[in-house]
Design an enzyme around this catalytic site. Sequence first.
Site, PDB file in Angstrom:
ATOM      1  N   TRP A  95       8.777  -3.434   4.052  1.00 16.53           N
ATOM      2  CA  TRP A  95       7.564  -4.238   3.923  1.00 16.53           C
ATOM      3  C   TRP A  95       7.861  -5.721   3.727  1.00 16.53           C
ATOM      4  CZ3 TRP A  95       4.204  -5.770  -0.538  1.00 16.53           C
ATOM      5  CH2 TRP A  95       2.903  -6.075  -0.124  1.00 16.53           C
TER       6      TRP A  95
ATOM      7  N   GLN B  93      12.435  -1.737   0.235  1.00 16.43           N
ATOM      8  CA  GLN B  93      11.448  -2.423   1.068  1.00 16.43           C
ATOM      9  C   GLN B  93      11.987  -3.721   1.663  1.00 16.43           C
ATOM     10  OE1 GLN B  93       8.668  -1.172   2.068  1.00 16.43           O
ATOM     11  NE2 GLN B  93       8.937   0.652   0.825  1.00 16.43           N
TER      12      GLN B  93
ATOM     13  N   LYS C 289      20.003   9.874  -7.554  1.00 17.25           N
ATOM     14  CA  LYS C 289      18.670   9.588  -7.065  1.00 17.25           C
ATOM     15  C   LYS C 289      17.748  10.800  -7.221  1.00 17.25           C
ATOM     16  CE  LYS C 289      16.894   9.400  -2.434  1.00 17.25           C
ATOM     17  NZ  LYS C 289      16.963   8.876  -1.105  1.00 17.25           N
TER      18      LYS C 289
ATOM     19  N   ASP D  94      -1.854   2.885   2.640  1.00 20.15           N
ATOM     20  CA  ASP D  94      -1.164   2.938   3.910  1.00 20.15           C
ATOM     21  C   ASP D  94      -1.415   4.333   4.464  1.00 20.15           C
ATOM     22  OD1 ASP D  94       0.422   2.081   5.956  1.00 20.15           O
ATOM     23  OD2 ASP D  94       2.313   2.406   4.917  1.00 20.15           O
TER      24      ASP D  94
ATOM     25  N   PRO E 286       0.809  -1.219   0.000  1.00 18.15           N
ATOM     26  CA  PRO E 286       0.000   0.000   0.000  1.00 18.15           C
ATOM     27  C   PRO E 286       0.844   1.270   0.000  1.00 18.15           C
ATOM     28  CG  PRO E 286       0.079  -0.946   2.198  1.00 18.15           C
ATOM     29  CD  PRO E 286       0.802  -1.903   1.299  1.00 18.15           C
TER      30      PRO E 286
ATOM     31  N   TRP F 228       4.624   0.161  10.134  1.00 13.59           N
ATOM     32  CA  TRP F 228       5.101  -0.993   9.351  1.00 13.59           C
ATOM     33  C   TRP F 228       4.383  -2.265   9.764  1.00 13.59           C
ATOM     34  CZ3 TRP F 228       7.529  -0.562   4.985  1.00 13.59           C
ATOM     35  CH2 TRP F 228       8.287   0.578   4.753  1.00 13.59           C
TER      36      TRP F 228
ATOM     37  N   LYS G 125      12.862  15.356  -4.208  1.00 18.46           N
ATOM     38  CA  LYS G 125      12.230  16.666  -4.250  1.00 18.46           C
ATOM     39  C   LYS G 125      13.250  17.761  -3.982  1.00 18.46           C
ATOM     40  CE  LYS G 125       7.552  15.941  -2.652  1.00 18.46           C
ATOM     41  NZ  LYS G 125       6.812  15.985  -1.382  1.00 18.46           N
TER      42      LYS G 125
END
Length: 985
Positions: free
Chosen positions: A560, A556, A593, A88, A49, A521, A596
């Site tokens: 996750w 992840q 990478k 999430d 999610p 998590w 923002k």
Amino acid sequence: MAYFRSETQKANFVQLEEEILNGWNKEKTFERSVARREGCEKFVFIEGPPTANGLPHPGHILTRVVKDLVLRYKTMCGFYVERKAGWDTHGLPVEIEVEKELGTNSKHEIEEYGIEKFNQKCKDSVFRYEKEWVNATKRVGFWIDMDSPYITFDNGYIESVWWSLKEIWSRGLLYKGYKVVPYCPRCETTLSSHEVAQGYEDVEDPSIYVKFRLKQEQIFMLAWTTTPWTLFGNIALAVHPEHTYVKVKVKEEILILAEARLDALDGEYEIIGRLKGKDLEGKEYEQLFEVPVEGESHRVITAEFVTLEEGTGVVHIAPAFGEDDYEVCRDKGLGFSQPVDSKGQFTSEIPFPSLVGVFVKDADKRIIEMLEQRGLLYKESTYLHSYPFCWRCGSPLLYYARESWFIGMKSLRDKLIANNEKINWYPEHLKYGRFGNFLENIEDWALSRERFWGTPLNIWICEECGAECCVGSIEELKERAKGLPQESDFDLHRPYIDEVVFRCDECGGEMRRVEDVIDCWYDSGAAPFAQWHYPFENEEFKRNFPANFITEAIDQTRGWFYSLLAVSTAIFDEPPYLNVLSLGHILDEKGVKMSKSKGNVVDITSILNTTGADALRWYFFTACPPWEDIRFSELAIVERQKKFLNTLWNSYFFFVTYASIDEFNPAEKAIAMEKRSAMDRWIMSRLNSLIKEVIGSLERFEIHLAARRVEDFVIDDLSNWYIRRSRRRFWVVEENFDKDCAYLTLYEVLVALCKLLAPFVPFVTEHIYQNIVRTVLEEEQESVHLCDYPSPDESLIDAELEDSMDLVTKLVEAGRRARSDAGIKIRQPLKEVVVVCSKEKSEKASSLVGILKDELNVREVKFEEKSEFVAGERYKQVGIDEDTALFLDISLDKSLIEEGLVRDLVRRIQGMRKDLDLDYTAKIEIMYEGDEEVKEAINRFSDYISEETLAVDIKEGKASGSAKEIHEKRWKIGKKEVYLAILTA
RNA sequence: GGGCUCGUAGCUUAGUCUGGUUGGAGCGCUCGGCUGAUAACCGAGAGGUCCGGAGUUCAAAUCUCCGCGGGCCCA
């Protein structure tokens, strides 16, 4: 009547994709594609999610299209693939966004603002960009059910999480302990590791060597530290059990330190004894400062983590301020001292009133002075190292022991490892590498967060007797809490849940909830069952566990991927997924990478609106293996589109254009493969080989190999060879068998390609399918995405034929090179080419000799064995391999020259037709002027010219008059001047 | 600071696991050709310290070790 809708030569992919999206929407194609497989074997997928409080990032888009590819593929292969979206919604990142908005800076301010209002803001914010997420998801073609997603803040979801926590609690795996966490004393909050990672800076800190006096001996242990303020929390000194330590005499004192760290001493010293670290174990020493301590303390212990790279090999241990320190003290049964409060200031426990209330870092200097005065400082300097600071306020972080709730993952270590055994990792190295190593060294899971917006920790504690109670359902909550509103919409979040009070079963006292919420998590780790509201609603979960497939980006691994395994292992002792694909990240064009703050995040929406989703998808799939980082290049997306999608489109365009002219209807034709030409059998063989390879690669998640294979096939085999070689077969005016074979073969290839490519580029394949299949074959599926995935027909794979074609291709290349070397253009016919090669090879190539003749524009192709052929001077030679060579006869005679001239003329006339943009079937009249040779050539070849250029009449002279449209041009062909005019109605 | 991973022509990359012909492609560049042949195609050419160094070996882009740079995770 034409059976197919005609197309434009140039495709408008963006417009086409929007039309397809509308069509899917209207026809409910996604829902039907899933429903069609109901009852079939399941292929279970869990959506990791995302949080919709920010705009989707290119990386999210990559993940979404990879998921889509696999799920579409599996659906077409006949699996029942349900796809439930998820969101999430809890956690610190959400709170931080809201805090930014409110301008709050501490927990205290949030409490003042009001938890109820604050949490409402959090709840509102998590769907702030839902629309953008939904739009982007649909626009890239990711088919997932977003109408009934799982949402981690739903009561039902929380109830399942509570159930699972109670399972863990009742097994004694959920316990309260202390954890040393990075803590910002100004914001009064712990920080997540992610936040800490953002804030490392190189700073100069004090570096001091402190003398700890052993009891009953005039000997000092010499320890090193860069945080003098932690000395108030000193509980022990640690040495490495196996390393060698020395007693040294320095001036009048005896010091102990590691032999390997003697460099730390200044000036002269004398070694007066050696001993192993473990020989020092248990020695007691005098406390530096009088701070009250609970439990045993102030003795030498041994620890494996002691290193000899810096310091003295004697480590000062303060369990309140270091993770290793805390753990080693716990393991050795030592006591604890916490002379610092939650603001990072010394408490009255320390014996210096002037330091009480002082921020610890500001006390370093005075602590050093005091040590000096007491004669306990060996030396002092400064030390440059990287230290974490709060990314929000810039305060130095303290490592600080806080009360916290843990899941005992350490005791599940072997089970975690055993379950990991059952999982296939892509790429494989993660299984025993990053992930496996992580499991080997697994620590207990610090589950609680002293925050507001999250699943509340469902543990109540009696204020009188300390009895604990874990609530596992809403039902249970209502039972225990008298006076709780019985209506079902009671919000389980803070602050409402904080007001729920129980009566203690043991002593009748009041039980109140532990104020913490849990790590978000854990929420997402509970997705396999919580998304189905298990065990309160049972059925779906049982059918959907374990999952066959999950995929997310590499970060992840410990996120996750781990939380799923951890929760599932704790509760079910089963792996929650059997295959996991870890994706690389998207970097900018320079390999940096995207973030923002750097402002290098690419705007995917604009690419979708100008270039299209298929192009973006194809780029993602072909650029590199899915597990590697992609250097994102907008230019490369456009390039791949031009190269691949345009070629695919043009092959399709070619087919529909001529099939319309000829009113070809595939439904009316059926021709056995063995009756078709070698060229037809060849492309079908290549197609089936391709299907085999694509399926093989996809099963291994080698998406890039599958996609590149198809690309090669479309560009090289289909467009540049099969269609180019076969186009004249389509131009024949009258009906004939060979033309039917060509149409049927091309048709079959295109249809199979559509299905093969449907999971990759779902839009253009759907578009093509609608036009070439649905228009003529009504019994076929209504969408390419409802079709079965192609399976290779082994009987159509002819390895020998593919080999022969390879050889012919090589011969063609050699022939072209010979022409190029001799300076004779391809339009000029030549007499013969002689291929000198083994008998085996000539037999192979002989069936395809027509292709060779045509490609090289020669009247005859001969095969000779090496020993029998002697090349004359008129031959140009090009070698192919050791025993194969090609000899091109480059001598010209009058008839060859004349034929060349005619082909030049035809080429000019064709060019002029194109100038006028004439319809492919439009008839013309030709007028010409030229010398005798031109006239003779035209007369002799007038039938040929008429056929090639669709001329109804060829006349000598200059065009004039106004009845017809006239297009005229003067040409120079070789040394000749020729006038040509074409007249059209 | 530690772990994992990637590093091949100007750019994107194949080959690396399992060492063995002269390291293949595509884009871009130069020259030539072809085109009712598609922003296309064909032929030739220029362009490589295979990130650097050391080692193993008859032989290293490939295996080992030490560095350097990017990325991720952890501190």
